[in-house]
Design a protein around this motif. Structure first.
Motif, PDB file in Angstrom:
ATOM      1  N   ASN A 319       0.815  -1.209   0.000  1.00 46.95           N
ATOM      2  CA  ASN A 319       0.000   0.000   0.000  1.00 46.95           C
ATOM      3  C   ASN A 319       0.852   1.262   0.000  1.00 46.95           C
ATOM      4  N   ALA A 320       2.004   1.217   0.663  1.00 47.86           N
ATOM      5  CA  ALA A 320       2.868   2.397   0.673  1.00 47.86           C
ATOM      6  C   ALA A 320       3.389   2.705  -0.730  1.00 47.86           C
ATOM      7  N   ALA A 321       3.758   1.652  -1.464  1.00 44.88           N
ATOM      8  CA  ALA A 321       4.231   1.865  -2.837  1.00 44.88           C
ATOM      9  C   ALA A 321       3.106   2.373  -3.732  1.00 44.88           C
ATOM     10  N   ARG A 322       1.907   1.855  -3.540  1.00 44.35           N
ATOM     11  CA  ARG A 322       0.774   2.329  -4.346  1.00 44.35           C
ATOM     12  C   ARG A 322       0.426   3.775  -3.999  1.00 44.35           C
ATOM     13  N   ALA A 323       0.540   4.142  -2.740  1.00 43.20           N
ATOM     14  CA  ALA A 323       0.280   5.534  -2.365  1.00 43.20           C
ATOM     15  C   ALA A 323       1.291   6.473  -3.015  1.00 43.20           C
ATOM     16  N   GLN A 324       2.569   6.073  -3.029  1.00 46.10           N
ATOM     17  CA  GLN A 324       3.584   6.907  -3.671  1.00 46.10           C
ATOM     18  C   GLN A 324       3.360   6.973  -5.174  1.00 46.10           C
TER      19      GLN A 324
END
Length: 806
Positions: A319-324
């Motif tokens: 999710n952190a990579a998708r948010a970025q």
């Protein structure tokens, strides 16, 4: 000038004298003489005193008073020396802040030594008596205020040495605590810990003779005949210890006897103190919960009949990579935004995006004091960029990039909720790589559902939201529900979940069902349960108008009863002291509205609209479902009277606008992914619906169809249906004679067909449903057709004889 050769003299006599004088002056300098004197004195001290003893005593004194903190203090002094050697004192303010920060950190480490009484010995020093920080350290950091000062030194050192990190902690830690409190994480941890302690210390053996837990139903000051309801406690080793034959068969155990009901002389126990308030409680006085005749009692199904919650699947997405990636994609299109929160649900993850700012700049040329323009070395004018305006990024700039975000995230579909109701963010809902199945039991075991079930017998477990929170609803407050969705989107599963949820919490004396299933396969599994108001599931389209007329007749009859007592709704009627027999709720369930609108559009629309407008106060509620939400099926009159709606995945934006008055349902993923629009919400909420398997439905039906409930089953309202059907066919009582021409025509049809039904007789000999049904019964009495089977036509057993026709 030529170089001097070896044969030439080195210099004159005066030159050699000057050199000797210079050497003598170097030897007789004060520094050299003083150093020699010090060395002589030190040599004399070392000869007169034992150096080993002095060094040992000095070391012991230092360790006794400073402890291991002397190493920390020496390190602090070394750091100051290195900092001065590297020239950090050139920036006085920064150097002073660093010195203060390192000094506070030094004192903190010294205090950590001072708070430790280790059994170490160095020489004559016992650290167990004086602590590792020595007597000075113990004096500084001993006691409560010393420990408090020691902790403050750590915070001070972090603030001075890492101001950026300290600022981030000061901003985000309170926000994180607030979010955790809003999501009730501390409450869940405390509750789970309390349950674990309770399970750890409770007695493992429970006697098999313990009675089931009572749920008191009925019995007020008038001592009515409403029976007590028991909810059995199932044991892991004996799941059928308190269930009857149906439930025992469902769990694969032999029949077990029902525990004996309490007699009039036995106390039934105290009532729970955490019940609902008087103004919101279910209309059931809880003073005396027993049958006066000592007969058997109703039993609610145990929660163990439902499948246990499934563990969450392993998450394969970051999710952190998708948010970025979302932030970078928006930035590539010139949209400034930041992801401020991430809510992961069973099917989708919602990324809360906060719009940034649109900043405009202007290049202003620089001039000197005389007004002359300044230039750079290459001759270009020197300019300064000045901010001229700052405005918020418009929301539509984010929503218009929906397809670009879906492409960047490699998502099959993407839904943007702009803005999220009650929040200053834009919600971007991205499908998860793997969906988690939400079982009905996982929602029914939550505090939200238990609190609602104590107040209403029509509590529904809908599913879980995008953040994983359980979503529950009360059908009595809706008061009617419209469900639409394409084939395979989860519409039928949702209806089964609603029916099963009501059957889990209400007895047949509290809730009755009227089921209309033109497709003949969706609701036929519930045939024969005691909750049915009529003796069958209505599958014939020709009987639907009569059924709705019967429900309207019941509504009008209830209004007359309310008028006689001067009450306004069903709750007030059931609480009235003159009422001995309470009226149950009626839930009318229509599985496919499109088939009914094709058969009799005007009558069906008129009757459904009349019930939706007036039936709420009488305790009659409608649940209407369709897989074709077009304007000719879900008309404006029907939609206006169904404020609560559920939309599953549909094929087009037109269908989404028809059911929700807005787009969005066409972006759903199917398999229970829904948009729930309650009466008090401006925008729909996305929910992953609960899943109820066919095995769970079969277990519930078997439980309620058990033989022990046969004597308790309330009377059916078939006479009301027969009267409505008779009125629909002209209001005449039809008697069939043996030589009636219509009966002869029915015999003739049976001769040429292998199966016959009332619908066939209606079409061929042009009679109403009541007449056709009685003709079929006459053929059954003559042995021409077989017995009635729910949902099927009659089989022709033997063609009629010629003598009968003659």
């Amino acid at each position: 000038m030529t170089a001097r050769t070896r044969s030439q003299p080195r210099g004159s006599r005066s030159t050699r004298r000057r050199k000797r004088t210079w050497r003598y002056e170097r030897i007789t300098r004060p520094e050299i003489i003083g150093g020699a004197v010090v060395l002589v004195v030190l040599a004399a001290i070392l000869i007169a005193v034992n150096p080993g003893t002095v060094a040992s005593d000095s070391r012991d004194w230092i360790l006794r008073h400073f402890g291991l903190g002397i190493a920390v203090l020496l390190g602090f002094g070394a750091w100051i020396g290195i900092a001065i050697w590297r020239g950090r004192q050139d920036d006085p303010r920064r150097f002073a802040r660093q010195v203060a920060g390192v000094g506070a950190l030094t004192l903190f480490v010294w205090g950590a030594f001072a708070l430790n009484h280790a059994r170490w010995h160095v020489g004559t020093v016992d650290f167990h008596k004086s602590t590792l920080g020595g007597t000075f350290g113990h004096a500084l950091f001993g006691g409560f205020f010393g420990v408090l000062a020691w902790l403050c030194l750590l915070i001070l050192s972090v603030v001075l040495l890492a101001p950026g990190f300290a600022r981030w902690c000061a901003v985000n830690i309170p926000r994180g605590l607030q979010i955790a409190w809003e999501r009730r994480w501390p409450h869940r941890v405390v509750g789970a810990t309390a349950r674990w302690i309770q399970l750890a210390f409770q007695r493992p053996d429970v006697p098999e003779s313990d009675p089931a837990e009572p749920v008191f139903i009925g019995g007020g000051p008038a001592l009515d005949d409403a029976p007590i309801v028991y909810r059995p406690k199932l044991d892991a080793a004996s799941p059928s210890s308190t269930l009857g034959a149906g439930a025992a068969a469902a769990f694969g155990r032999p029949d077990a006897p029902l525990p004996p009901p309490p007699t009039i002389d036995e106390p039934v126990g105290d009532l729970p103190d955490d019940g609902p308030d008087d103004d919101e409680a279910v209309d059931e006085p809880q003073q005396l919960g027993m049958r006066l005749d000592g007969g058997p009692a109703w039993q609610l199904p145990a929660i163990e009949m439902l499948n246990a919650p499934q563990p969450s699947t392993t998450r394969t997405h970051d999710n952190a990579a998708r948010a970025q990636l979302i932030v970078d994609t928006l930035a590539s299109f010139g949209v400034d935004a930041a992801v401020v929160e991430i809510n992961e649900g069973p099917t989708v993850t919602q990324f809360g995006v906060e719009p940034g700012w649109e900043v405009r700049y202007k290049d202003v040329p620089l001039r000197d004091s005389s007004g002359k323009q300044l230039t750079m070395s290459d001759g270009r004018p020197r300019v300064e960029r000045v901010e001229t305006s700052r405005t918020r990024v418009r929301v539509n700039k984010i929503t218009t990039l929906q397809n670009d975000l879906a492409l960047a995230l490699a998502a099959p579909s993407l839904r943007i909720e702009a803005p999220v109701p009650g929040r200053a963010i834009v919600g971007i809902e991205v499908p998860n790589d793997t969906a988690t199945v939400v079982t009905m039991r996982s929602v029914m075991e939550t505090k939200e559902f238990e609190h609602l079930a104590r107040k209403s017998r029509l509590a529904m477990a809908l599913g879980k939201g995008v953040s994983g929170t359980p979503m529950v609803a009360d059908l009595a407050k809706m008061p009617h529900l419209l469900i639409a969705g394409a084939t395979g989107s989860g519409k039928s599963v949702c209806m089964n979940a609603i029916i099963a949820g009501i059957m889990m919490n209400a007895t047949p004396e509290q809730v009755r069902f009227i089921m209309i299933d033109p497709k003949r396969v969706e609701l036929s599994a519930y045939a024969g349960i005691p909750h049915m108001a009529f003796s069958e599931v209505i599958v014939d389209v020709d009987k639907v108008v009569g059924v709705l007329q019967a429900v309207v007749g019941e509504m009008e009859a209830r209004y007359k009863k309310f008028q006689e007592l001067g009450v306004r709704n069903l709750d007030a009627y059931n609480k009235h002291p003159r009422i001995l027999k309470k009226l149950p709720y009626w839930v009318v369930i229509i599985d496919e509205l499109a088939d009914l609108m094709m058969a009799a559009p005007f009558e069906v629309e008129k009757l459904i609209a009349r019930l939706a407008q007036l039936a709420r106060a009488t305790g009659i509620h409608l649940i209407v479902a369709t897989q074709r939400p077009s304007v000719d099926v879900v008309t404006g009159l029907i939609k206006a009277n169904f404020p609560t709606r559920i939309a599953f995945a549909v094929t087009s934006q037109v269908d989404s606008r028809t059911i929700l008055d807005m787009v969005g349902a066409e972006k759903l993923l199917g398999r229970g992914d829904m948009l729930y629009l309650p009466t008090d919400a401006a925008k729909p909420m996305r929910i992953q619906g609960v899943y109820v398997s066919d095995a769970e439905v079969e277990r519930l039906v078997e439980f309620w169809k058990d033989e022990r409930f046969r004597d308790l089953a309330p009377e059916m309202s078939d006479e009301l249906l027969e009267a409505a059907l008779t009125e629909q066919n002209g209001g005449e009582e039809f008697e069939v004679a043996f030589d009636d021409p219509l009966l002869e025509q029915a015999r003739e049809l049976a001769r040429h067909h292998k199966r016959v039904s009332p619908s066939l007789l209606q079409r061929r000999i042009n009679v109403g449903y009541v007449k056709a049904a009685k003709l079929i019964d006459m053929l059954e009495d003559e042995g021409i057709v077989g017995p009635r089977i729910d949902g099927e036509s009659r089989e022709v057993l033997a063609p009629p004889a010629e003598s009968i026709l003659d």
